[in-house]
Write an enzyme that holds these catalytic residues in place. Structure first.
Site, mmCIF file in Angstrom:
data_model
loop_
_atom_site.group_PDB
_atom_site.id
_atom_site.type_symbol
_atom_site.label_atom_id
_atom_site.label_comp_id
_atom_site.label_asym_id
_atom_site.label_seq_id
_atom_site.Cartn_x
_atom_site.Cartn_y
_atom_site.Cartn_z
ATOM 1 N N HIS A 114 -6.313 -32.202 -44.654
ATOM 2 C CA HIS A 114 -7.322 -32.037 -43.593
ATOM 3 C C HIS A 114 -8.689 -32.514 -44.079
ATOM 4 C CE1 HIS A 114 -8.496 -29.563 -39.871
ATOM 5 N NE2 HIS A 114 -9.489 -30.380 -40.160
ATOM 6 N N HIS A 117 -7.104 -24.816 -40.431
ATOM 7 C CA HIS A 117 -8.211 -23.953 -40.854
ATOM 8 C C HIS A 117 -8.178 -22.509 -40.324
ATOM 9 C CE1 HIS A 117 -9.659 -25.498 -37.025
ATOM 10 N NE2 HIS A 117 -9.980 -26.663 -37.533
ATOM 11 N N HIS A 167 -5.970 -27.297 -33.862
ATOM 12 C CA HIS A 167 -7.305 -26.697 -34.042
ATOM 13 C C HIS A 167 -7.382 -25.590 -33.001
ATOM 14 C CE1 HIS A 167 -11.916 -27.026 -34.198
ATOM 15 N NE2 HIS A 167 -11.685 -26.299 -33.125
ATOM 16 N N HIS A 176 -12.119 -35.236 -43.107
ATOM 17 C CA HIS A 176 -12.813 -36.114 -42.157
ATOM 18 C C HIS A 176 -13.481 -37.224 -42.946
ATOM 19 C CE1 HIS A 176 -12.311 -33.341 -38.719
ATOM 20 N NE2 HIS A 176 -12.352 -32.407 -39.648
ATOM 21 N N LEU A 177 -13.021 -38.445 -42.740
ATOM 22 C CA LEU A 177 -13.609 -39.576 -43.467
ATOM 23 C C LEU A 177 -14.687 -40.287 -42.645
ATOM 24 C CD1 LEU A 177 -10.469 -41.075 -45.268
ATOM 25 C CD2 LEU A 177 -12.253 -39.612 -46.226
ATOM 26 N N ASP A 215 -10.797 -29.295 -45.135
ATOM 27 C CA ASP A 215 -11.580 -29.520 -43.910
ATOM 28 C C ASP A 215 -12.927 -30.143 -44.274
ATOM 29 O OD1 ASP A 215 -12.332 -29.764 -41.314
ATOM 30 O OD2 ASP A 215 -12.443 -27.616 -40.875
ATOM 31 N N ASP A 264 -8.084 -32.403 -33.725
ATOM 32 C CA ASP A 264 -9.002 -31.591 -34.531
ATOM 33 C C ASP A 264 -10.471 -31.836 -34.217
ATOM 34 O OD1 ASP A 264 -9.373 -29.659 -36.710
ATOM 35 O OD2 ASP A 264 -10.486 -31.311 -37.594
#
Lengths: 307, 434
Positions: free
Chosen positions: B70, B242, B189, B72-73, B315, B162
């Site tokens: 999990h 999460h 999510h 975020h790029l 996350d 998400d």
């Protein structure tokens, strides 16, 4: 004695001695506002910026008059006339104001914690003139001053605060201040207006006006914000006023010499009946008068004055 | 070229190995795990002829490469917060050999072209494995399903909206069913927007004191409950992202006991911090779901201990200073975690919540199993994705040293014991502090 703090951000941070210092100093400033020439040179050469990011008549005017009566130069900035409309952030605006070397920045903001953010950032004294639903310390101080003037004390009094406690900064600051000064505080409103675990703040909780005001010395009514109706905090103003309006019948439950307070602006006939707002128990306009003295005291103490 | 990791403590949860051994890598694969693979004399000869490189890892842990399911790029669209390159570098520095990146980019990853773009960027960066998670619904708007089959063919490993919940229960049902035909997992999510809207922190005594609008724990739990019911009715798997509340842990535990195919993850900040971290209006402690109460932290640890929570994921949510340096109400949510996750996870080991093997299982073996991707093992023949950990290494979190493009960590200044000292991907060393 001096106030050693750089800022006044909330009543939560004040000790009993500090509250007494502010109230006593305010007491001594009352007289200035009754002179024919309502001005002293105490803060001559000082600059005070009133940064009001939310609409306000009473508090802003009160701060402005307080500054002017002490001889300071006051500048008012409101959200609609500020560079916020051009997309400037609060932090950038504060840095720019700081660069102009004011002595005190008074801030009213709709976001809780905004004054705290500025206090960390700039070297000037920050006075919180109300942040979101968090604190409104000068309101609580002027309320305590009014109570003390009328009742001679705060300790041991019973105070009921009625209305939308969850969204009220006035309620929070008064709870901190009054409980610290030894009063017994009760809050009341429908469950939708009572924030989670409010009893941990040291108050008794009721869900009906009548239970809450029974035998109290002070009734503090909160302004109902009409936009809460859309959030289903209450079904209608009609129903709210039916259950939570202070009127000549239910006020009999309080002590005979009970005082009625309201931070303003009042919704006549919603949380308070007109004849109560204007009646003998009401000290609503005294609160406003004392507000100027309290703010004079704070400006004086935060710029290095001593009692 | 061969690489010999000599004398380390090999921990492989996939084979329940925890033993001092050597590990030999050849052509990017693990070819042998055994004691004293090389006799000293042969080794010396081979290193002299540079056909063998030896790393002395005595006192270090050799584990299957960590996998963050999990992350975020932010690329495409929000390159000022993070890029696939900077995020991958942060991952490697944190000991991760693979990450699964969430689709809430701009454009949203709901198409083959975005999925392929992400994969091609990762291939070009030559750092770690990047596995795209594609959107459940087109533009993550929650109305129509995205093309799961095409996305799978393009390389997506799971589906999630998400950042946004799927509020429409019928759509969630169809997503779970459709994904199960493809043997794919849906990551949910869980947030009931009607209960959470306007909220900026946990609804608790702290929010009462601060006058900030709260997000009640039930905003998460109502949806965890719903997704469990959908998974139970349809017999399909669902993975809960999460997890932050005591109630969610209880719901998932009960569901697993009934045989529902539910898996779950939590993030280090949820088992490390409480909503007290918000007290000074610290915007770096603003995250969604929000930091909860101490009873939730205790329940999450218990859920990790008893296996209710399968995975520790970061996350990792990079936010630029311009997104964060605002009034608390207006500041963006998110905490970056790739470079602190292992250190915070190791606190669970030192405090006795998890064994080291269990921690590695939750940060490597389980994510690989849930996403059905390679890794999470040191079995002979598998790709040499390996993380070398020094359990004794003491360091202080310094956000200015982060490889991530963003700085939004509430752990800046924390003293941590234990760190990834080397990250090996496909036999190549991608990060090294030894």
């Amino acid at each position: 004695m001096r106030l050693t703090k750089k800022d006044l951000l909330g009543i939560q941070d004040l000790s009993v001695d500090e509250i007494n210092l502010i109230l006593d100093t305010a007491e001594s400033f009352i007289e200035v506002s009754t002179r024919e020439i309502k001005k002293v040179p105490t803060l001559r050469g000082k600059t005070i910026i009133n940064l009001f990011m939310e609409p306000s008549t009473r508090t802003r005017t009160s701060f402005e008059i307080a500054g002017k009566r002490l001889g300071a130069d006051t500048v008012n900035i409101s959200a609609t006339t500020s560079s916020v409309v051009k997309g400037e952030t609060l932090i950038d605006m504060a840095r720019n104001l700081e660069a102009m070397n004011p002595d005190v920045i008074v801030i009213r903001h709709n976001a809780s914690g905004a004054p705290h953010m500025l206090a960390k950032l700039v070297k000037q004294s920050i006075i919180n003139a109300g942040d979101g639903a968090h604190e409104h310390p000068t309101q609580a101080l002027l309320d305590m001053m009014t109570i003390k003037a009328r009742k001679g004390r705060i300790a041991g009094l019973r105070v009921a605060i009625i209305g939308d406690i969850a969204h009220s900064r006035v309620a929070r600051s008064n709870i901190y201040g009054l409980t610290r000064m030894g009063a017994q505080v009760t809050v009341a409103g429908p469950a939708t207006m009572l924030p989670r675990q409010i009893e941990q703040m040291g108050v008794t909780v009721h869900q009906h006006l009548e239970e809450a005001i029974k035998g109290v010395d002070i009734i503090m009514m909160l302004r109902i914000q009409t936009e809460r109706e859309q959030q289903n905090i209450f079904p209608s103003l009609r129903e709210y006023s039916r259950c939570f309006c202070l009127n000549r019948e239910n006020i009999r439950l309080a002590k005979d010499d009970a005082l009625v307070m309201h931070p303003g602006p009042i919704n006549r006939g919603v949380e308070i009946a007109p004849d109560i707002a204007d009646g003998p128990a009401s000290v609503i306009l005294e609160q406003v008068t004392n507000g100027v003295a309290v703010r004079m005291a704070l400006l004086y103490l935060l710029t290095g004055g001593k009692s | 070229m061969r690489l010999l990791l000599r004398g380390g403590r090999i921990i492989d949860p996939s084979q329940h190995i925890d033993e001092k051994m050597d590990l030999l890598i050849e052509n990017g694969k693990i070819v042998k795990v055994a004691k004293n693979i090389y006799k000293a004399k042969t080794a010396a000869e081979d290193t002299a002829s540079s056909t063998l490189k030896i790393l002395d890892l005595r006192g270090k842990v050799v584990a299957p490469g960590l996998i963050d399911m999990h992350t975020h790029l932010r690329e495409p669209g929000f390159e000022y917060k993070e890029t696939i390159q900077t995020g991958s570098a942060a991952a490697a520095a944190g000991g991760f050999t693979a990450v699964a990146c969430m689709p809430n980019t701009d454009p949203v990853n709901d198409s083959r072209s975005v999925t392929e773009f992400i994969i091609s960027q990762a291939v070009e960066n030559k750092l770690i494995h990047v596995y795209p998670v594609a959107a459940i619904s087109r533009k993550s708007e929650g109305t129509t399903l995205s093309e799961f089959w095409d996305l799978k063919d393009a390389g997506a490993v799971a589906f999630s909206d998400d950042g946004k919940p799927v509020m429409n229960s019928a759509l969630m049902r169809r997503a779970l069913e459709y994904a199960s035909s493809l043997n794919m997992t849906v990551i949910s999510h869980c947030e009931d927007l009607h209960l959470s809207t306007g909220g900026v922190m946990n609804e608790s005594f702290v929010s009462t004191e601060l006058g900030l609008q709260g997000i009640p724990s039930m905003a998460e739990e109502v949806m965890v409950s719903r997704d469990i019911l959908i998974a139970e009715f349809t017999g399909t798997p669902v993975h809960i992202a999460h997890v932050s509340t005591m109630g969610s842990v209880r719901l998932i535990r009960d569901a697993k006991a009934r045989g529902v195919r539910v898996t779950a993850e939590t993030a280090p900040h949820y088992f490390t911090l409480t909503d007290e971290a918000v007290r000074k209006f610290d915007v770096n402690a603003k995250v969604n779901p929000p930091l909860r109460g101490i009873e939730d932290v205790t329940a999450l640890k218990e859920g990790l201990r008893d296996g209710t929570i399968d995975v520790i994921a970061t996350d990792h949510a990079p936010q630029a200073v311009t997104d964060k340096e605002l009034e608390f109400d207006y500041a963006a949510s998110g905490i970056i975690g790739l470079e602190t996750a292992l250190g915070l996870g190791l606190k669970l080991v030192s405090s006795g919540v998890l064994s080291l093997e269990e921690l590695i299982q939750k940060m490597s073996t389980h994510p690989a199993r849930i996403l059905k991707i390679p890794g999470g093992t040191l079995k002979t023949g598998s790709a040499a994705d390996i993380t070398v950990i020094d359990l004794e290494h003491r360091w202080t979190v310094d956000r200015d040293q982060f490889k991530s493009r963003s700085r939004n960590s509430p752990f800046h200044g924390w003293d941590i014991k234990g760190k990834a000292m080397m990250t090996i991907v496909g036999g190549d060393v991608k990060y090294q502090e030894l």
